[in-house]
Design a protein around this motif. Structure first.
Motif, short mmCIF file in Angstrom:
data_model
loop_
_atom_site.label_atom_id
_atom_site.label_comp_id
_atom_site.label_asym_id
_atom_site.label_seq_id
_atom_site.Cartn_x
_atom_site.Cartn_y
_atom_site.Cartn_z
N GLU A 14 0.84 -1.19 0.00
CA GLU A 14 0.00 0.00 0.00
C GLU A 14 0.88 1.24 0.00
N LYS A 42 -4.57 0.00 -7.54
CA LYS A 42 -5.92 0.56 -7.52
C LYS A 42 -6.18 1.16 -6.14
N LYS A 43 -6.60 2.39 -6.12
CA LYS A 43 -6.89 3.11 -4.87
C LYS A 43 -5.70 3.06 -3.90
N ARG A 44 -4.51 3.29 -4.43
CA ARG A 44 -3.25 3.31 -3.67
C ARG A 44 -2.86 1.97 -3.05
N LYS A 45 -3.53 0.88 -3.46
CA LYS A 45 -3.19 -0.45 -2.97
C LYS A 45 -2.70 -1.30 -4.13
N LYS A 53 -6.57 -9.27 -3.93
CA LYS A 53 -5.63 -8.70 -2.98
C LYS A 53 -4.29 -9.41 -3.07
#
Length: 63
Positions: A14, A42-45, A53
């Motif tokens: 992250e 995606k979305k800083r992850k 994940k």
């Protein structure tokens, strides 16, 4: 003389949102093109291309 293999830096899972962007920032690595194959951000992850994940164990195998 044997050719030395370059050790690849693993991205963090992250983004830590530091202004200077650390060397292992997934956003920076994505922009530079040094992110391991099959991964995106995606979305800083850090996620796999299919949206799952990422665990550190899987990431170590990929690099």
């Amino acid at each position: 003389m044997p050719k030395k293999s370059k050790v690849r830096k693993l991205p963090k899972t992250e983004c830590c949102v530091s202004k200077s962007k650390c060397g292992r920032c997934p956003l920076r690595m994505l922009k530079e093109g040094t992110l391991p194959e099959g991964y995106t951000v995606k979305k800083r992850k850090l996620v796999t291309v299919d949206g799952k994940k990422v665990t550190k164990k899987k990431l170590a195998k990929a690099a």
